[in-house]
Design a protein around this motif. Structure first.
Motif, mmCIF file in Angstrom:
data_model
loop_
_atom_site.group_PDB
_atom_site.id
_atom_site.type_symbol
_atom_site.label_atom_id
_atom_site.label_comp_id
_atom_site.label_asym_id
_atom_site.label_seq_id
_atom_site.Cartn_x
_atom_site.Cartn_y
_atom_site.Cartn_z
ATOM 1 N N GLU A 270 0.780 -1.572 0.451
ATOM 2 C CA GLU A 270 -0.175 -0.069 0.193
ATOM 3 C C GLU A 270 0.822 1.516 -0.287
ATOM 4 O OE1 GLU A 270 -0.973 -2.715 2.031
ATOM 5 O OE2 GLU A 270 -2.300 -3.226 1.295
ATOM 6 N N ALA B 246 3.690 4.583 -7.202
ATOM 7 C CA ALA B 246 3.430 3.947 -7.938
ATOM 8 C C ALA B 246 4.734 3.653 -9.252
ATOM 9 C CB ALA B 246 2.286 4.691 -8.709
ATOM 10 N N ARG C 190 6.248 -2.322 -10.236
ATOM 11 C CA ARG C 190 5.948 -1.090 -10.368
ATOM 12 C C ARG C 190 4.548 -1.894 -8.972
ATOM 13 N NH1 ARG C 190 5.046 1.962 -15.266
ATOM 14 N NH2 ARG C 190 6.968 2.997 -14.969
ATOM 15 N N ASN C 191 4.255 -3.525 -8.797
ATOM 16 C CA ASN C 191 2.858 -3.820 -7.700
ATOM 17 C C ASN C 191 4.250 -4.940 -6.527
ATOM 18 O OD1 ASN C 191 0.515 -3.450 -9.332
ATOM 19 N ND2 ASN C 191 2.143 -4.168 -10.529
ATOM 20 N N ARG D 291 -2.171 3.695 0.495
ATOM 21 C CA ARG D 291 -2.972 3.948 -0.413
ATOM 22 C C ARG D 291 -4.266 3.330 0.385
ATOM 23 N NH1 ARG D 291 0.660 3.636 -4.528
ATOM 24 N NH2 ARG D 291 0.702 1.004 -3.996
ATOM 25 N N GLU E 193 -7.919 2.473 -3.099
ATOM 26 C CA GLU E 193 -6.964 3.038 -4.166
ATOM 27 C C GLU E 193 -6.036 1.724 -4.315
ATOM 28 O OE1 GLU E 193 -5.368 5.868 -2.080
ATOM 29 O OE2 GLU E 193 -6.319 7.688 -2.922
ATOM 30 N N GLN E 194 -5.465 0.794 -3.481
ATOM 31 C CA GLN E 194 -4.996 0.004 -3.573
ATOM 32 C C GLN E 194 -5.944 -1.359 -4.776
ATOM 33 O OE1 GLN E 194 -1.750 -0.944 -2.917
ATOM 34 N NE2 GLN E 194 -1.616 -2.773 -3.837
ATOM 35 N N LYS F 177 -5.405 0.410 -8.232
ATOM 36 C CA LYS F 177 -3.996 0.443 -8.831
ATOM 37 C C LYS F 177 -3.801 -1.246 -9.403
ATOM 38 C CE LYS F 177 0.607 1.334 -7.404
ATOM 39 N NZ LYS F 177 0.975 -0.041 -7.536
ATOM 40 N N GLU F 178 -4.164 -2.452 -8.343
ATOM 41 C CA GLU F 178 -3.937 -3.546 -8.875
ATOM 42 C C GLU F 178 -5.078 -3.772 -10.525
ATOM 43 O OE1 GLU F 178 -4.553 -6.114 -5.415
ATOM 44 O OE2 GLU F 178 -2.883 -5.160 -4.550
ATOM 45 N N TYR G 187 -5.974 -1.231 -12.360
ATOM 46 C CA TYR G 187 -5.545 -0.924 -13.685
ATOM 47 C C TYR G 187 -4.049 -1.883 -14.255
ATOM 48 C CZ TYR G 187 -8.182 3.233 -14.116
ATOM 49 O OH TYR G 187 -9.256 4.081 -14.531
ATOM 50 N N ALA G 188 -3.375 -1.871 -13.264
ATOM 51 C CA ALA G 188 -2.277 -3.049 -13.513
ATOM 52 C C ALA G 188 -1.901 -3.601 -14.485
ATOM 53 C CB ALA G 188 -1.103 -3.088 -12.058
#
Lengths: 208, 115
Positions: free
Chosen positions: A10, A14, A94-95, B9, B13-14, B17-18, B20-21
């Motif tokens: 978290e 990004a 990135r993750n 996040r 949000e997390q 983000k995942e 979108y990734a």
């Protein structure tokens, strides 16, 4: 952000590769380096294009009879797939998935090694036929261009092996994220150069 | 030790983000498939020329393989190398300058040698 801070999924930025000032500098510096490498390869391409098929009179090696498209196709698939595996590695970077990064970088190295093995086989085959670095203008231009590219692949393989080994116990942090990203850029770049090589040297070579 | 500026996040949000990734990764795989197709077309065109299939003269094949190569390079640069993302203005500038000189140099060498 401290480069050695502990993160979680978290809190991981990004874009970890440019989250520190060092990362931003490495990013910019490496792209400038790639601009310079473009010029380097352009000069080698220019030399090759000017000298292809030039040799002593009666020289039996021409681009039409020398190249084997099947081998080149196999090499292209290997290198393209290795580019994809490095994209997977950056996705995991990135993750915040360190094992993902290590695994996909190792896959990239494996496929790159396969490419290099094929290329070495090809060069040894040509030398056995009598098509050596010093035998004609065409041959020296060919080996300089394709050999320089192969050297870049070899350097990349050493680089990624070192990255994987030296960061094995470290996990992901803002210290090594820019390093992995920089390597990935380098690897894509040599793939781009290979696209030019297989088009200009091999495909164009087969066409009379 | 400087004050940490880590932003955490939220769960939503997390997850976003995942998601979108994953979408972006799928896009990358499609682009890869596209580059493989372009490679296949290039090789196929040259093999058609070798087999002397009607219509595949060198005046057709040469521009086609260069075009396919250029498109493939563009896809690799913009997608694999993230050149389309924010913050890539300077790299783009230097890369295009490199390409311009990279096109002029071989042209100059060819002219010097063969004219």
């Amino acid at each position: 952000m401290e480069t050695n801070e502990r993160f979680t999924k978290e809190t991981w930025p990004a874009h970890p590769e440019t989250a520190t000032l060092e990362g931003k500098n490495k990013f910019l510096g490496f792209w400038l380096f790639l601009g310079g490498e473009t010029i380097l390869f352009a000069t080698l391409f220019g030399t090759y294009l000017a000298l292809r098929n030039s040799g002593p009179s009666g020289y039996e090696f021409t681009t039409q009879n020398l190249f084997d498209l099947k081998l080149v196709f196999a090499m292209t698939l290997l290198l393209l797939t290795s580019s994809l595996t490095s994209v997977y590695a950056i996705y995991h970077l990135r993750n915040y998935n360190f094992r993902g990064v290590q695994f996909w970088m190792a896959m990239t190295a494996l496929l790159g090694t396969g490419f290099l093995m094929f290329e070495l086989y090809e060069f040894v085959h040509y030398v056995k036929l009598g098509f050596t670095f010093g035998s004609s203008a065409f041959s020296s231009a060919f080996f300089t261009l394709v050999g320089t590219h192969g050297l870049h692949v070899a350097v990349g393989l050493v680089w990624v092996t070192l990255l994987i080994l030296r960061n094995a116990k470290r996990g992901l942090n803002l210290y090594n994220a820019p390093k992995y990203y920089t390597f990935s850029l380098y690897w894509h770049f040599i793939d781009v150069v290979w696209v030019f090589i297989f088009t200009v040297v091999y495909l164009m070579g087969v066409i009379s | 030790m400087t004050h940490s500026m880590m932003e955490e996040r939220t769960e939503a949000e997390q997850r976003l983000k995942e998601r979108y990734a994953k979408i972006e990764m799928r896009q990358q795989v499609w682009m890869f498939t596209f580059t493989i197709l372009l490679t296949l077309f290039s090789f196929g065109t040259v093999i058609a020329y070798q087999q002397e299939i009607e219509g595949f003269s060198r005046y057709f094949v040469l521009p086609v393989i260069f075009l396919l190569g250029a498109v493939q390079v563009g896809v690799q640069l913009y997608y694999f190398m993230h050149l389309k993302e924010k913050g890539h203005g300077i790299p783009q500038y230097f890369l295009y300058m490199g390409m311009i000189f990279g096109a002029l140099l071989p042209l100059a060498m060819l002219t010097i040698v063969w004219w």
